[in-house]
Design a protein around this motif. Structure first.
Motif, PDB file in Angstrom:
ATOM      1  N   CYS A 217     -13.724   6.054  -9.711  1.00 43.02           N
ATOM      2  CA  CYS A 217     -13.173   4.970  -8.894  1.00 43.02           C
ATOM      3  C   CYS A 217     -13.514   5.202  -7.426  1.00 43.02           C
ATOM      4  O   CYS A 217     -13.125   6.221  -6.844  1.00 43.02           O
ATOM      5  N   ALA A 218     -14.232   4.261  -6.829  1.00 43.89           N
ATOM      6  CA  ALA A 218     -14.594   4.371  -5.409  1.00 43.89           C
ATOM      7  C   ALA A 218     -13.647   3.607  -4.501  1.00 43.89           C
ATOM      8  O   ALA A 218     -13.650   3.819  -3.287  1.00 43.89           O
ATOM      9  N   PHE A 240      -5.296   1.343   3.843  1.00 42.46           N
ATOM     10  CA  PHE A 240      -6.037   0.213   3.302  1.00 42.46           C
ATOM     11  C   PHE A 240      -6.581  -0.621   4.455  1.00 42.46           C
ATOM     12  O   PHE A 240      -6.003  -0.650   5.543  1.00 42.46           O
ATOM     13  N   ARG A 241      -7.677  -1.316   4.224  1.00 44.52           N
ATOM     14  CA  ARG A 241      -8.207  -2.259   5.196  1.00 44.52           C
ATOM     15  C   ARG A 241      -8.069  -3.670   4.641  1.00 44.52           C
ATOM     16  O   ARG A 241      -8.086  -3.882   3.432  1.00 44.52           O
ATOM     17  N   PHE A 242      -7.907  -4.617   5.545  1.00 42.47           N
ATOM     18  CA  PHE A 242      -7.850  -6.024   5.153  1.00 42.47           C
ATOM     19  C   PHE A 242      -9.279  -6.518   4.980  1.00 42.47           C
ATOM     20  O   PHE A 242     -10.056  -6.548   5.935  1.00 42.47           O
ATOM     21  N   SER A 243      -9.652  -6.886   3.753  1.00 48.04           N
ATOM     22  CA  SER A 243     -11.027  -7.263   3.455  1.00 48.04           C
ATOM     23  C   SER A 243     -11.260  -8.767   3.525  1.00 48.04           C
ATOM     24  O   SER A 243     -12.278  -9.211   4.054  1.00 48.04           O
ATOM     25  N   ALA A 244     -10.320  -9.549   2.976  1.00 49.69           N
ATOM     26  CA  ALA A 244     -10.542 -11.001   2.924  1.00 49.69           C
ATOM     27  C   ALA A 244      -9.270 -11.694   2.493  1.00 49.69           C
ATOM     28  O   ALA A 244      -8.348 -11.071   1.954  1.00 49.69           O
ATOM     29  N   ASP A 259     -10.965   2.651   0.564  1.00 47.45           N
ATOM     30  CA  ASP A 259     -12.248   3.201   0.133  1.00 47.45           C
ATOM     31  C   ASP A 259     -12.181   4.715   0.031  1.00 47.45           C
ATOM     32  O   ASP A 259     -11.671   5.379   0.945  1.00 47.45           O
ATOM     33  N   ARG A 260     -12.733   5.247  -1.044  1.00 48.21           N
ATOM     34  CA  ARG A 260     -12.809   6.708  -1.154  1.00 48.21           C
ATOM     35  C   ARG A 260     -13.547   7.294   0.047  1.00 48.21           C
ATOM     36  O   ARG A 260     -13.137   8.328   0.587  1.00 48.21           O
ATOM     37  N   ALA A 261     -14.627   6.652   0.459  1.00 52.15           N
ATOM     38  CA  ALA A 261     -15.446   7.181   1.545  1.00 52.15           C
ATOM     39  C   ALA A 261     -14.718   7.218   2.879  1.00 52.15           C
ATOM     40  O   ALA A 261     -15.096   7.985   3.773  1.00 52.15           O
TER      41      ALA A 261
END
Length: 266
Positions: A217-218, A240-244, A259-261
């Motif tokens: 899971c990425a 977390f980031r707000f994506s859309a 994101d894992r990264a």
């Protein structure tokens, strides 16, 4: 479509989308259907130390999302890498663990939470025990792509979680899903546990549990209702980031991504 997240921390809503989503390029589509997995609890409010260790289980039968079309059962392929085996995690608020739901044990407490007006506004599962029981059984009798869990903090059940395969969920029709994307739904049960940062702490903890125990899971994703600004604020504060913004059949949602990264940066 599973219900939205509800009742976490207080705070502001999402800011403007600073991520164009250009890296989210895989559009994974599913056959029509629904999701969900296992069993539930009567009136326990405290767990002892032994109760925090739950044996691995498998879900019976094929679920309603078309598992007869060649998708493996949980006994054959663990779609979520056994949340029951993830073990406890230390948090600033105490020891936390996800404990898979058992209807015979957990139904009263989950039903009580679902009938709290603040929760019912977003989950839409208020009413008699049978309403919540049906929602849980759909998951528990499925193929393991969604697992309902109690969140147990310091030995006390205080939140409800659904850990699900977002790439195998109807949600995947509405965003560019990637294989093994893992989704979260949650609610904080007690009024006294809301608005004091617990949602942020536990969201980060559970996202870390997912990433630590699901090496394929990425990304961890969630889709809280845009109206639920405390929930969105908790996601933003927990990495977390707000994506859309996403138009789902039952709501307009904020697509939140961890994101894992980026887990050590956010």
């Amino acid at each position: 479509m599973p219900p939205t997240d509800a009742s976490t921390d207080a705070g502001a809503g999402p800011g403007p989308d600073t991520d164009s989503g250009a890296e989210d390029t895989l559009d994974f589509r599913l056959p029509d259907g629904d999701v969900l997995t296992d069993e539930l609890l009567p009136g326990l409010t405290l767990f002892d130390e032994e109760a925090l260790t739950v044996p691995k289980r498998s879900a019976p039968g094929a679920g309603p999302l078309g598992t007869a079309a060649g998708l493996p059962h949980l006994a054959e392929a663990d779609l979520l890498d056994s949340p029951a085996d993830w073990g406890p995690a230390a948090t600033p608020a105490g020891v936390f663990q996800l404990v898979p739901v058992r209807i015979d044990r957990d139904l009263p407490i989950i039903c009580r939470w679902m009938n709290d007006p603040a929760v019912a506004a977003f989950w839409d599962l208020s009413g008699p025990d049978s309403v919540t029981a049906a929602h849980l059984r759909t998951q528990l009798d499925g193929d393991g792509r969604s697992i309902p869990c109690l969140g147990v903090l310091g030995g006390t059940p205080m939140s409800y979680w659904e850990i699900y395969r977002a790439d195998l969920d109807p949600l995947a029709r509405y965003y560019p899903a990637r294989p093994h994307d893992t989704g979260l739904h949650l609610l904080i049960g007690g009024v006294a546990d809301r608005g004091r940062g617990l949602g942020t702490t536990l969201l980060r903890t559970v996202a870390d549990l997912v990433l630590d125990n699901r090496p394929r899971c990425a990304r961890v994703v969630a889709e809280p209702d845009l109206r639920n600004t405390p929930s969105i604020s908790a996601f933003l504060s927990s990495g977390f980031r707000f994506s859309a913004e996403v138009d789902l059949p039952d709501k307009r949602a904020a697509l939140m991504v961890r994101d894992r990264a980026l887990r050590n940066l956010l």
